[in-house]
Design a protein around this motif. Sequence first.
Motif, PDB file in Angstrom:
ATOM      1  N   VAL A  62      12.364  20.125  -5.095  1.00  0.00           N
ATOM      2  CA  VAL A  62      10.831  19.942  -3.661  1.00  0.00           C
ATOM      3  C   VAL A  62      11.330  19.640  -2.567  1.00  0.00           C
ATOM      4  N   LYS A  63      12.484  18.380  -2.735  1.00  0.00           N
ATOM      5  CA  LYS A  63      12.578  17.640  -1.168  1.00  0.00           C
ATOM      6  C   LYS A  63      13.866  18.544  -0.544  1.00  0.00           C
ATOM      7  N   ILE A  93       2.727  20.715  -5.299  1.00  0.00           N
ATOM      8  CA  ILE A  93       3.768  19.540  -5.606  1.00  0.00           C
ATOM      9  C   ILE A  93       4.232  18.571  -4.304  1.00  0.00           C
ATOM     10  N   THR A  94       4.121  17.278  -4.855  1.00  0.00           N
ATOM     11  CA  THR A  94       4.556  17.143  -4.326  1.00  0.00           C
ATOM     12  C   THR A  94       5.499  15.697  -4.413  1.00  0.00           C
ATOM     13  N   CYS A  95       6.450  15.099  -3.067  1.00  0.00           N
ATOM     14  CA  CYS A  95       7.676  14.311  -3.542  1.00  0.00           C
ATOM     15  C   CYS A  95       7.534  13.280  -2.843  1.00  0.00           C
ATOM     16  N   THR A  96       8.199  12.086  -3.019  1.00  0.00           N
ATOM     17  CA  THR A  96       8.380  10.973  -2.082  1.00  0.00           C
ATOM     18  C   THR A  96       9.585  10.317  -2.809  1.00  0.00           C
ATOM     19  N   GLU A  97       9.810   9.482  -1.709  1.00  0.00           N
ATOM     20  CA  GLU A  97      10.938   8.231  -2.825  1.00  0.00           C
ATOM     21  C   GLU A  97      10.366   6.743  -1.703  1.00  0.00           C
ATOM     22  N   SER A  98      10.949   5.523  -1.947  1.00  0.00           N
ATOM     23  CA  SER A  98      10.786   4.422  -1.847  1.00  0.00           C
ATOM     24  C   SER A  98      11.506   3.661  -0.803  1.00  0.00           C
ATOM     25  N   GLN A  99      11.456   3.032   0.377  1.00  0.00           N
ATOM     26  CA  GLN A  99      12.221   3.224   1.262  1.00  0.00           C
ATOM     27  C   GLN A  99      13.633   2.392   0.532  1.00  0.00           C
ATOM     28  N   GLY A 131      15.014   3.624  -2.687  1.00  0.00           N
ATOM     29  CA  GLY A 131      15.569   4.402  -3.027  1.00  0.00           C
ATOM     30  C   GLY A 131      15.465   4.899  -5.016  1.00  0.00           C
ATOM     31  N   TYR A 132      14.285   3.212  -5.566  1.00  0.00           N
ATOM     32  CA  TYR A 132      14.738   2.714  -6.411  1.00  0.00           C
ATOM     33  C   TYR A 132      14.015   3.696  -7.478  1.00  0.00           C
ATOM     34  N   TYR A 133      13.076   4.392  -6.670  1.00  0.00           N
ATOM     35  CA  TYR A 133      12.332   5.162  -7.830  1.00  0.00           C
ATOM     36  C   TYR A 133      11.782   6.547  -6.920  1.00  0.00           C
ATOM     37  N   VAL A 134      11.272   7.412  -7.776  1.00  0.00           N
ATOM     38  CA  VAL A 134      11.290   9.128  -6.781  1.00  0.00           C
ATOM     39  C   VAL A 134      10.076   8.994  -7.446  1.00  0.00           C
ATOM     40  N   ASN A 140      12.815   5.743 -12.312  1.00  0.00           N
ATOM     41  CA  ASN A 140      12.928   4.978 -12.021  1.00  0.00           C
ATOM     42  C   ASN A 140      14.251   4.967 -12.069  1.00  0.00           C
ATOM     43  N   PHE A 141      14.968   4.009 -11.178  1.00  0.00           N
ATOM     44  CA  PHE A 141      16.512   4.162 -10.925  1.00  0.00           C
ATOM     45  C   PHE A 141      16.903   4.104 -12.004  1.00  0.00           C
ATOM     46  N   HIS A 142      16.882   3.582 -13.235  1.00  0.00           N
ATOM     47  CA  HIS A 142      17.059   3.565 -14.894  1.00  0.00           C
ATOM     48  C   HIS A 142      16.635   4.127 -15.316  1.00  0.00           C
ATOM     49  N   ASN A 143      16.843   5.904 -15.587  1.00  0.00           N
ATOM     50  CA  ASN A 143      15.755   6.544 -16.375  1.00  0.00           C
ATOM     51  C   ASN A 143      14.273   6.333 -16.992  1.00  0.00           C
TER      52      ASN A 143
END
Length: 103
Positions: A17-18, A33-39, A41-44, A56-59
């Motif tokens: 998507v990105k 479908i939209t995708c975004t990520e946190s500033q 990078g901890y989660y998408v 999240n970062f730890h799957n």
Amino acid sequence: MKNKVDVRTLLSVYEKVKTQGTPTENGARLEDITCTESQDGYYVNLADSHVSLDINFHNTYHFHTMNEDPDSVINQTTTEFHNNNEAQIEAFLQKLMDLNQRY
């Protein structure tokens, strides 16, 4: 349902998507479908009009549905509420799998 979710596949969908979607103000959009990520990078996030999914970062991941609070849904039992949310999540996951195969 937790056993059916493959985080690697979800991240693959996110990347498609990105990279192949149309850029938006906060991320990208491919089909509905939209995708975004946190500033940081901890989660998408992947979302459609009914369900949002944070990875999240730890799957780890968390689904949000339009009507998350069973007390706010009028004339619906708790069982109906959970079944409705489960159906929305299943449809969303199917949409992501279909998108993953097409692109």
